[in-house]
Design a protein around this motif. Structure first.
Motif, short mmCIF file in Angstrom:
data_model
loop_
_atom_site.label_atom_id
_atom_site.label_comp_id
_atom_site.label_asym_id
_atom_site.label_seq_id
_atom_site.Cartn_x
_atom_site.Cartn_y
_atom_site.Cartn_z
N VAL A 280 0.84 -1.20 0.00
CA VAL A 280 0.00 0.00 0.00
C VAL A 280 0.88 1.24 0.00
O VAL A 280 1.81 1.36 0.81
N PHE A 281 0.59 2.17 -0.90
CA PHE A 281 1.31 3.43 -0.98
C PHE A 281 0.30 4.57 -0.95
O PHE A 281 -0.62 4.62 -1.77
N VAL A 282 0.48 5.49 0.00
CA VAL A 282 -0.45 6.61 0.20
C VAL A 282 0.33 7.92 0.07
O VAL A 282 1.43 8.05 0.62
N GLN A 283 -0.25 8.86 -0.64
CA GLN A 283 0.37 10.18 -0.80
C GLN A 283 -0.70 11.25 -0.67
O GLN A 283 -1.82 11.10 -1.17
N GLY A 284 -0.37 12.32 0.03
CA GLY A 284 -1.32 13.40 0.20
C GLY A 284 -0.61 14.69 0.60
O GLY A 284 0.58 14.69 0.94
N PHE A 285 -1.35 15.79 0.57
CA PHE A 285 -0.80 17.09 0.94
C PHE A 285 -1.27 17.43 2.34
O PHE A 285 -2.48 17.48 2.60
N ASP A 286 -0.31 17.65 3.25
CA ASP A 286 -0.63 17.98 4.63
C ASP A 286 -0.76 19.49 4.79
O ASP A 286 0.19 20.23 4.51
N GLU A 287 -1.94 19.94 5.24
CA GLU A 287 -2.17 21.37 5.38
C GLU A 287 -1.31 21.99 6.47
O GLU A 287 -0.90 23.14 6.36
N SER A 288 -1.02 21.22 7.54
CA SER A 288 -0.24 21.77 8.66
C SER A 288 1.21 21.98 8.26
O SER A 288 1.81 23.01 8.55
N PHE A 289 1.81 20.98 7.61
CA PHE A 289 3.19 21.09 7.18
C PHE A 289 3.33 21.86 5.88
O PHE A 289 4.43 22.26 5.51
N SER A 290 2.21 22.02 5.16
CA SER A 290 2.23 22.63 3.83
C SER A 290 3.23 21.91 2.94
O SER A 290 4.06 22.53 2.27
N ASN A 291 3.12 20.57 2.96
CA ASN A 291 4.07 19.75 2.21
C ASN A 291 3.40 18.42 1.87
O ASN A 291 2.44 18.01 2.52
N THR A 292 3.94 17.76 0.86
CA THR A 292 3.44 16.44 0.48
C THR A 292 4.05 15.39 1.41
O THR A 292 5.25 15.40 1.67
#
Length: 342
Positions: A280-292
């Motif tokens: 399983v591979f998950v990728q997303g944009f984190d609003e707190s870190f402002s980073n992928t």
């Protein structure tokens, strides 16, 4: 007895080979293979699962001196917080013991203002003078006298400044390092789904670091015999929904076992024989870190449950004004009859 055991072993080996040959014939020709995994295909060169349960590669590195492959910075960033704090404390104690020993070796008469009656007092005074110098606190009661003691104190103060700068950077790096705060269900389930069967697992964010534009990709690894050699074959597992605008609660990922699935017509015995592993591979944009951020997980054939379905994790609160999410129910499931036998 020996010949009988040898015959049994040869029979089991032959049976296993025949099973792997049959698996190649049963593979769904419509299933989409994945040749870009970056993982090895020769099973004789690979031991165990590809990824550990926590998503880390299941690899032991050898052939280099430990000082060449030891990444202290990465280790201090990724180790549990209690180990990090223990390492900082241990370093602080050891460095002060070293300098305390140097001060005693130089001579306590070179440290003015010491109050010493016993041997333990001498060590205590030297240690705490070292700690005050290392942290640049400098209360002033004890002071170095002479070139040797002053030079040692100056070097210790310099090392202390650099050490605290590094420790501060590491502490900030641990808190600021972008990472996905996602928990995965312990098992993947074969679930009755739309008059058929689907393979499901679920995940949930466990902090308020919510993700947006989340994308999930799943690869299935199977061991089959091809051209007289056991090989790892990799297949994409299409998901009913593979993208989400946001991930604020639990998400159940569903792979429908249909005519395009690599698991089509496979039984539990086939899946076990192929030593199936779901990557399983998950990728997303984190609003707190402002980073992928990215996250990985793995489910081996031993972690598949056949004939079950997940228990709901959330419900409305008492006045129906918000939703209550029970993260402790992430792994909970109940039995469910499959429409077909596996």
């Amino acid at each position: 007895m020996f010949h009988k055991a040898a015959k049994i072993g040869l029979y089991e080996l032959s049976s296993t080979k025949n099973t792997h040959k049959m698996l190649l014939k049963k593979l769904n020709k419509q299933a989409k293979t994945n040749e870009e995994t970056g993982l090895g295909t020769n099973t004789s060169l690979i031991g165990g699962r590809f990824f550990r349960k926590n998503g880390m590669p299941n690899i032991e590195i050898k052939g280099l001196p430990i000082w060449r492959r030891l990444n202290i910075y990465h280790s201090l960033l990724s180790m549990p917080i209690w180990k990090f704090l223990a390492s900082i404390l241990l370093f602080f104690v050891l460095i002060n013991l070293i300098f305390a020993s140097l001060y005693i070796w130089i001579g306590i008469d070179h440290l003015g203002g010491m109050v010493v009656e016993t041997e333990s007092d001498k060590w205590g005074e030297a240690f705490f003078f070292s700690a005050q110098t290392f942290t640049t606190v400098g209360y002033g009661r004890i002071n170095p006298i002479g070139f040797a003691a002053s030079l040692t104190a100056s070097l210790e103060a310099l090392i202390g400044l650099m050490s605290f700068a590094l420790a501060t950077g590491l502490l900030y790096g641990r808190f600021a390092r972008p990472r996905a705060f996602i928990k995965y269900s312990k098992n993947a389930l074969f679930v009755p789904f739309k008059e058929g069967v689907a393979l499901m697992y679920r995940m949930v964010p466990y902090t308020k670091n919510y993700l947006v534009n989340v994308e999930v990709k799943i690869t299935l690894a199977l061991r089959v015999e091809e051209e007289g050699q056991l090989k790892n074959k990799f297949f994409d597992l299409p998901l009913e929904i593979a993208k989400a605008n946001t991930l604020t609660a639990n998400w159940t990922l569903v792979h429908v076992i249909n005519e395009k699935s690599p698991l089509f017509n496979f039984t539990k015995a086939d899946i076990d024989a192929a030593q199936a592993e779901m990557l399983v591979f998950v990728q997303g944009f984190d609003e707190s870190f402002s980073n992928t951020v990215i996250s990985r997980a793995s489910y081996s054939f031993e972690e598949f449950i056949y004939g079950a379905k997940f228990v709901p994790m959330f419900h409305p609160n008492e006045d129906n004004s918000s939703t209550v999410l029970h993260i402790e129910k992430l792994d909970d499931y109940i039995a469910a009859d499959l429409p077909i036998k596996m």
